[in-house]
Write a protein that holds these residues in place. Structure first.
Motif, mmCIF file in Angstrom:
data_model
loop_
_atom_site.group_PDB
_atom_site.id
_atom_site.type_symbol
_atom_site.label_atom_id
_atom_site.label_comp_id
_atom_site.label_asym_id
_atom_site.label_seq_id
_atom_site.Cartn_x
_atom_site.Cartn_y
_atom_site.Cartn_z
ATOM 1 N N ALA A 40 1.234 -1.153 -0.421
ATOM 2 C CA ALA A 40 0.093 -0.312 0.260
ATOM 3 C C ALA A 40 1.106 1.182 -0.136
ATOM 4 C CB ALA A 40 -1.017 -0.056 1.170
ATOM 5 N N ALA A 41 0.244 2.076 -1.271
ATOM 6 C CA ALA A 41 1.259 3.424 -1.044
ATOM 7 C C ALA A 41 0.388 4.513 -1.977
ATOM 8 C CB ALA A 41 2.346 3.303 -1.861
ATOM 9 N N PRO A 42 -0.582 5.352 -0.992
ATOM 10 C CA PRO A 42 0.453 5.304 0.855
ATOM 11 C C PRO A 42 -0.518 4.346 1.577
ATOM 12 C CG PRO A 42 -1.569 6.385 0.379
ATOM 13 C CD PRO A 42 -1.329 6.253 -0.975
ATOM 14 N N SER A 43 0.007 4.349 3.073
ATOM 15 C CA SER A 43 -0.750 3.627 3.928
ATOM 16 C C SER A 43 -1.896 4.149 4.478
ATOM 17 C CB SER A 43 -0.014 2.553 4.358
ATOM 18 O OG SER A 43 1.447 3.494 5.719
ATOM 19 N N PRO A 44 -2.584 3.511 5.570
ATOM 20 C CA PRO A 44 -3.616 4.205 5.920
ATOM 21 C C PRO A 44 -2.613 5.807 7.218
ATOM 22 C CG PRO A 44 -3.957 2.369 6.779
ATOM 23 C CD PRO A 44 -2.425 2.324 6.008
ATOM 24 N N HIS A 45 -1.724 5.661 7.426
ATOM 25 C CA HIS A 45 -0.831 6.387 8.493
ATOM 26 C C HIS A 45 0.519 6.748 8.627
ATOM 27 C CE1 HIS A 45 -1.093 3.457 11.246
ATOM 28 N NE2 HIS A 45 0.499 3.916 12.072
ATOM 29 N N LEU A 46 1.103 7.664 9.097
ATOM 30 C CA LEU A 46 2.512 7.985 8.563
ATOM 31 C C LEU A 46 3.210 6.977 9.748
ATOM 32 C CD1 LEU A 46 3.602 10.462 6.876
ATOM 33 C CD2 LEU A 46 3.320 11.553 8.739
ATOM 34 N N HIS A 47 4.385 7.182 9.766
ATOM 35 C CA HIS A 47 5.209 5.959 10.639
ATOM 36 C C HIS A 47 6.757 6.900 10.177
ATOM 37 C CE1 HIS A 47 2.545 3.241 9.285
ATOM 38 N NE2 HIS A 47 2.522 2.682 10.750
ATOM 39 N N GLN A 48 7.680 7.412 11.237
ATOM 40 C CA GLN A 48 8.580 7.709 11.398
ATOM 41 C C GLN A 48 9.853 5.968 11.032
ATOM 42 O OE1 GLN A 48 11.422 7.835 13.822
ATOM 43 N NE2 GLN A 48 10.623 7.177 16.044
ATOM 44 N N LEU A 49 10.590 5.956 10.042
ATOM 45 C CA LEU A 49 10.893 4.306 9.929
ATOM 46 C C LEU A 49 12.362 4.341 10.246
ATOM 47 C CD1 LEU A 49 8.855 4.588 6.995
ATOM 48 C CD2 LEU A 49 9.079 2.477 7.395
#
Length: 343
Positions: A40-49
């Protein structure tokens, strides 16, 4: 009696068995989640990786070997190409706009570009002797902890050690709460993510990314509680400490009129109960097992190290590009109105 923060930090110069404490710089911030919503791009919410730069939106465990595909890592351990990620924190202003809260480098890793501190432990952090044995994670191992839909203490209690620390100073470690701090924190908010430490010994993953792991049958990891018979293999305690720089948002005049706290996770949780963490194992060969078998505390001879400059230089262009900084009207992914561009 609890040890002081100063006493804990002093342990880093002594030698006990099997504890890693390492800084990991930020790899990128974007809306992808190759564990929960692969592809999925974008995924449902934002992450810091953070971690190895072979991270992508799919990371098929059958074909995606992180150590061989990565050319660098944002972690201090040069053989660690694992990926670690958490949600992103936002400040909600009185006028309804939002601003991302950046991560701070921890004590001892000044100069690190955001990210977090990662621990692998065979005993609790303050133990004077880390003499307990543990089996390192295996290639292909993945796990998740938390419930993004949790909105009450009761819903969050199954995830025993997902907590917050309101930092009076950077060395503050107690007390911990299950919910967001309700007052301005002078040095920031630390998010503590501790994963379960018992494994079924067979499955490297499970449909919900949690059923193959378990908490101890009784007690806790710190009290050396026994693993249940269904999950009898003892893992090292994996722990994240993420420090969010909330200082610029500490003016009470900017907080909500009703006295509620103003911070919100990137998945729209204002309680803090939905905090969670993701992990995809990617250490090279048996490097992690060698380290946790070595009598050492932080400074382990078998751990190949890289500099903060090298950590910071490892970056990855995001696959989903959108406005995540500055003042925004909506948190990315939390309404259809956000403008988004895919590479």
């Amino acid at each position: 009696m609890r040890p002081t923060a100063t006493a804990i930090l002093a342990l880093a110069v002594q030698s006990y068995a099997g504890l890693i404490r390492m800084g990991c710089s930020q790899l990128n911030i974007q809306r992808i989640d190759p564990l929960v919503t692969p592809g999925a791009a974008p995924s449902p919410h934002l992450h810091q990786l953070i971690g190895g730069n072979s991270l992508n939106i799919t990371m098929n465990p059958a074909t995606h070997d992180l150590p061989s595909l990565s050319t660098c890592t944002t972690c201090q351990a040069a053989d660690d190409f694992s990926n670690y990620w958490t949600a992103v924190l936002y400040f909600r202003a009185r006028n309804g706009t939002f601003h991302r809260v950046p991560q701070l480098a921890p004590l001892g890793f000044e100069g690190q570009a955001g990210g977090m501190t990662v621990y692998y432990m065979t005993g609790q952090l303050a133990d004077l002797e880390q003499t307990n044995k543990a089996t390192a994670f295996k290639p292909g191992f993945r796990m998740f902890v938390g419930d993004i839909n949790a909105k009450t203490l009761e819903a969050a209690l199954p995830y025993r050690q997902l907590t917050y620390t309101c930092l009076e100073e950077m060395s503050t470690r107690w007390p911990e709460t299950k919910y967001f701090p309700t007052k301005p924190c002078p040095a920031g908010i630390m998010v503590n993510v501790r994963f379960p430490t018992c494994w079924d010994g067979v499955n490297l993953d499970s449909p919900n990314h949690m059923d193959h792991i378990s908490y101890p049958e009784s007690g806790t990891f710190e009290s050396q509680g026994p693993c249940p018979s269904t999950h009898s293999v003892r893992l090292p305690q994996l722990m994240y400490e993420v420090i969010f720089d909330t200082k610029p948002f500490n003016n009470p005049a900017d907080w909500p009129d009703d006295g509620s706290q103003p911070f919100v996770w990137s998945f729209s949780d204002t309680t803090g109960y939905g905090t969670h963490g993701d992990y995809v194992f990617g250490w090279k060969d048996d490097a992690l097992q060698q380290i946790i078998d070595e009598p050492c505390y932080v400074n382990c001879q078998t751990m190949k190290m890289q500099s903060i400059e090298q950590m910071n230089a490892c970056t990855l262009e995001p696959q989903v590009v959108e406005d995540i900084d500055g003042w925004v009207n909506e948190i990315p992914g939390q309404s259809m109105g956000m403008r988004m561009q895919k590479h």
